[in-house]
Design a protein around this motif. Structure first.
Motif, PDB file in Angstrom:
ATOM      1  N   HIS A  18      -6.133   2.513   0.095  1.00 11.21           N
ATOM      2  CA  HIS A  18      -6.706   1.173   0.205  1.00 11.21           C
ATOM      3  C   HIS A  18      -8.164   1.339   0.626  1.00 11.21           C
ATOM      4  CE1 HIS A  18      -2.458  -0.675   1.001  1.00 11.21           C
ATOM      5  NE2 HIS A  18      -2.677  -0.399  -0.274  1.00 11.21           N
ATOM      6  N   GLN A  29     -12.077  -0.621   0.966  1.00 11.78           N
ATOM      7  CA  GLN A  29     -12.787  -1.899   1.035  1.00 11.78           C
ATOM      8  C   GLN A  29     -14.193  -1.669   1.583  1.00 11.78           C
ATOM      9  OE1 GLN A  29     -11.006  -4.712   3.746  1.00 11.78           O
ATOM     10  NE2 GLN A  29     -12.392  -6.365   3.196  1.00 11.78           N
ATOM     11  N   HIS A  67      -0.754   6.155  -1.408  1.00  8.86           N
ATOM     12  CA  HIS A  67      -1.646   5.033  -1.709  1.00  8.86           C
ATOM     13  C   HIS A  67      -2.998   5.201  -1.025  1.00  8.86           C
ATOM     14  CE1 HIS A  67       0.104   3.676   2.168  1.00  8.86           C
ATOM     15  NE2 HIS A  67      -1.045   3.036   2.342  1.00  8.86           N
ATOM     16  N   GLN A  77      -4.667  -1.295   8.497  1.00  5.84           N
ATOM     17  CA  GLN A  77      -3.897  -1.705   7.318  1.00  5.84           C
ATOM     18  C   GLN A  77      -3.728  -3.220   7.286  1.00  5.84           C
ATOM     19  OE1 GLN A  77      -3.200  -0.402   4.369  1.00  5.84           O
ATOM     20  NE2 GLN A  77      -1.324   0.788   4.694  1.00  5.84           N
ATOM     21  N   ARG A  93      -5.862   0.503  -4.355  1.00  5.71           N
ATOM     22  CA  ARG A  93      -6.301  -0.898  -4.271  1.00  5.71           C
ATOM     23  C   ARG A  93      -7.737  -0.881  -3.784  1.00  5.71           C
ATOM     24  NH1 ARG A  93      -0.981  -0.758  -2.688  1.00  5.71           N
ATOM     25  NH2 ARG A  93       0.393  -2.010  -4.035  1.00  5.71           N
ATOM     26  N   TRP A  96      -6.385  -8.834   1.270  1.00  7.54           N
ATOM     27  CA  TRP A  96      -5.847  -8.628  -0.083  1.00  7.54           C
ATOM     28  C   TRP A  96      -4.991  -9.816  -0.532  1.00  7.54           C
ATOM     29  CZ3 TRP A  96      -7.145  -5.218  -3.700  1.00  7.54           C
ATOM     30  CH2 TRP A  96      -6.310  -5.077  -4.808  1.00  7.54           C
ATOM     31  N   TYR A 154       3.886   1.726   3.658  1.00  5.01           N
ATOM     32  CA  TYR A 154       2.554   1.286   4.062  1.00  5.01           C
ATOM     33  C   TYR A 154       2.366   1.161   5.571  1.00  5.01           C
ATOM     34  CZ  TYR A 154       2.476  -0.141  -0.854  1.00  5.01           C
ATOM     35  OH  TYR A 154       2.551  -0.155  -2.233  1.00  5.01           O
ATOM     36  N   PHE A 165      -6.861  -4.967   5.990  1.00  7.67           N
ATOM     37  CA  PHE A 165      -6.988  -4.857   4.536  1.00  7.67           C
ATOM     38  C   PHE A 165      -5.995  -5.771   3.825  1.00  7.67           C
ATOM     39  CE2 PHE A 165      -5.819  -3.215   0.412  1.00  7.67           C
ATOM     40  CZ  PHE A 165      -7.049  -2.946  -0.181  1.00  7.67           C
TER      41      PHE A 165
END
Length: 505
Positions: free
Chosen positions: A161, A163, A159, A285, A191, A292, A314, A288
């Motif tokens: 992530h 931002q 994954h 994490q 994401r 989210w 994750y 984020f």
């Protein structure tokens, strides 16, 4: 016939309004003036007696309302509301709590008992522990940072992530977007979250290929109506990437060509980012995921991240080194100003030196008092600010504080006047420091969602920060008190006005 009736009604309304203005204009004007003054007084009374923000902020807003009676009132209505008064949906609170509870429990499984003393103080303030076992790498400027980010994104297996406060649809923005699409086609989850205000120029057409490839995309606090325009002043200024729960990036750089010094405004865009491998990724994490699930605003939004499979996927960073890191994040809706208070604790721990680099130096009263007191205590305090600004009010507002800092014994530096320093750095005693997204200003301390990485006993990152500071000092001009005394009255006026507005910038 219907259009004819509408035309007649419109004409009659115009005539009626014209008649009222002709016959009752004075009464209407007087009434409007009285109502506006009463509204201003009501806001002032509310600020004085019920608002918990700082005195300087209250005075600034009262001044704006009374100097600009009509415009000032509406500016306050949409931009000046105390964020503590905002009401959140149950799911926004509950799902975020699930995330933080799970991750704080996981933190305790890592080595936190022998944490540095300062980190324990900050942990009491913020409820976020320092963790050992990290490998940290300080990244200087855009070329080094984007190269490291792109190399790490290519390694993603599970994954990504991502931002950003600002994400531009230019060459580097397109390159990273297309790389994310490639990873989606390989089966990697993506994401993507961006601040709706900072990315106001980021069109849906740019994001559409990413969404069509399977990415989940969220805009943070979009302004969909006039009523929630009051959130426009409370933005998510964080910049971070988490890859497979193992590799993370954060710091001062957004995604855009200016961060590679590829725009005509500045010869060099000086900035700093940090790459993290290790248990500290848990807090990156967490930051984020909290944002989210806040934007998802639905039941069970957090469950897929914190169930048994989700924890493994994750929230299972591996020990990569032996360095301590403490990631502190916070925002305007928190009861306390955790990021600011942690920074002030770091500064007050100084025994020999405090070096700061910030593009916007507009401290609140407490931060200014702490920094001046440390400087007057004989500590070597140095502050680098831009010699050329990217925003007039912030630039002049920063310059308004030069004189008072010089009087306290601080060495104030102006970075080269053909370039811009955007790095957010603090180095104390050459042994511990902080790097992240927060500027040394009221906006970052009270209005923005920010994130800082506090560094302890980290030989590689601290040594690199020390080298970068020495280079930045050489590239900067040291202010003298005579420079300030020789300023024109016009320049001083701009600085004083900008300083007056600084609590609401």
């Amino acid at each position: 016939m219907k259009k004819f009736v509408q035309l007649v009604v419109m004409i009659l309304l115009i005539i009626g309004v014209g008649f009222l203005l002709k016959e009752w204009s004075e009464v209407i004007l007087y009434t409007a003036a009285i109502l506006i003054e009463l509204a201003g007084m009501a806001v002032a009374i509310r600020l004085i007696f019920w608002d918990k923000r700082g005195t300087s902020s209250k005075v600034a807003w009262i001044a704006v309302i009374f100097v600009l009676p009509i415009l000032g009132y509406f500016i306050y209505l949409f931009f000046g509301r105390n964020p503590q008064s905002r009401i959140f949906h149950y799911h926004q609170i509950n799902e975020a709590h699930k995330i933080t509870t799970k991750i704080r429990a996981l933190e305790k499984t890592h080595n936190t008992n022998a944490a540095p003393d300062l980190s324990k103080r900050i942990a009491h303030l913020t409820d976020i522990q320092a963790v050992n076992g990290n490998e940290l790498k300080l990244l200087t400027n855009g070329d080094e940072t984007f190269k490291a980010i792109i190399e790490s994104l290519k390694q993603a297996k599970n994954h990504i992530h991502i931002q950003y406060y600002i994400y531009r649809a230019d060459a580097i923005g397109t390159e990273i977007r297309d790389l994310l699409i490639d990873k989606l086609n390989e089966g990697v989850e993506v994401r993507f979250m961006y601040d709706a205000w900072g990315c106001a120029k980021l069109h849906e057409s740019f994001l559409k290929p990413l969404e069509e490839a399977g990415a989940e995309i969220q805009a943070f606090d979009p302004i969909r109506s006039i009523w929630i325009a009051r959130t426009a002043n409370l933005r998510n200024h964080r910049k971070l990437i988490v890859i497979d729960g193992q590799i993370g990036f954060t710091g001062g750089l957004n995604i855009g060509e200016e961060y590679r010094s590829n725009t005509p405004d500045f010869v060099v865009w000086r900035d700093t980012h940090i790459k993290i491998n290790g248990p500290a990724i848990l807090e990156l994490q967490e930051s984020f995921l909290v944002d989210w699930v806040y934007m998802k605003n639905c039941a069970e939004a957090a469950d897929s991240f914190i169930n048994e499979a989700g924890v493994k996927q994750y929230l299972s960073p591996k020990t990569r080194g032996s360095e301590w890191a403490q990631i502190v994040y916070g925002g305007p809706y928190d009861k306390e100003n955790g990021v600011r208070d942690a920074i002030l604790d770091l500064i007050e721990s100084a025994k020999e030196s405090v070096w700061i680099a910030s593009p916007y130096f507009v401290p609140d009263e407490e931060a200014l008092a702490v920094l001046r007191r440390v400087s007057m205590s004989g500590i070597d305090v140095r502050v680098i600010i831009p010699g050329k600004g990217d925003r007039a009010i912030s630039f002049h507002g920063s310059n308004a504080y030069i004189e008072t800092m010089l009087e306290a014994g601080t060495k104030m530096y102006a970075y080269r006047d053909d370039s811009f320093i955007h790095a957010k750095l603090i180095l104390v005693d050459g042994e511990r420091g902080a790097v992240g997204t927060a500027n040394f200003d009221v906006r970052s301390f009270r209005l923005n969602h920010e994130l800082m990485v506090f560094l302890y006993e980290t030989d590689s990152a601290i040594k690199k920060m020390l080298v970068d500071f020495e280079a930045d000092f050489k590239a900067s001009k040291l202010y003298q008190i005579e420079d300030i005394k020789q300023k024109s009255w016009y320049t001083k006026m701009k600085e004083n006005l900008s300083s007056l507005l600084s609590p609401i910038l």
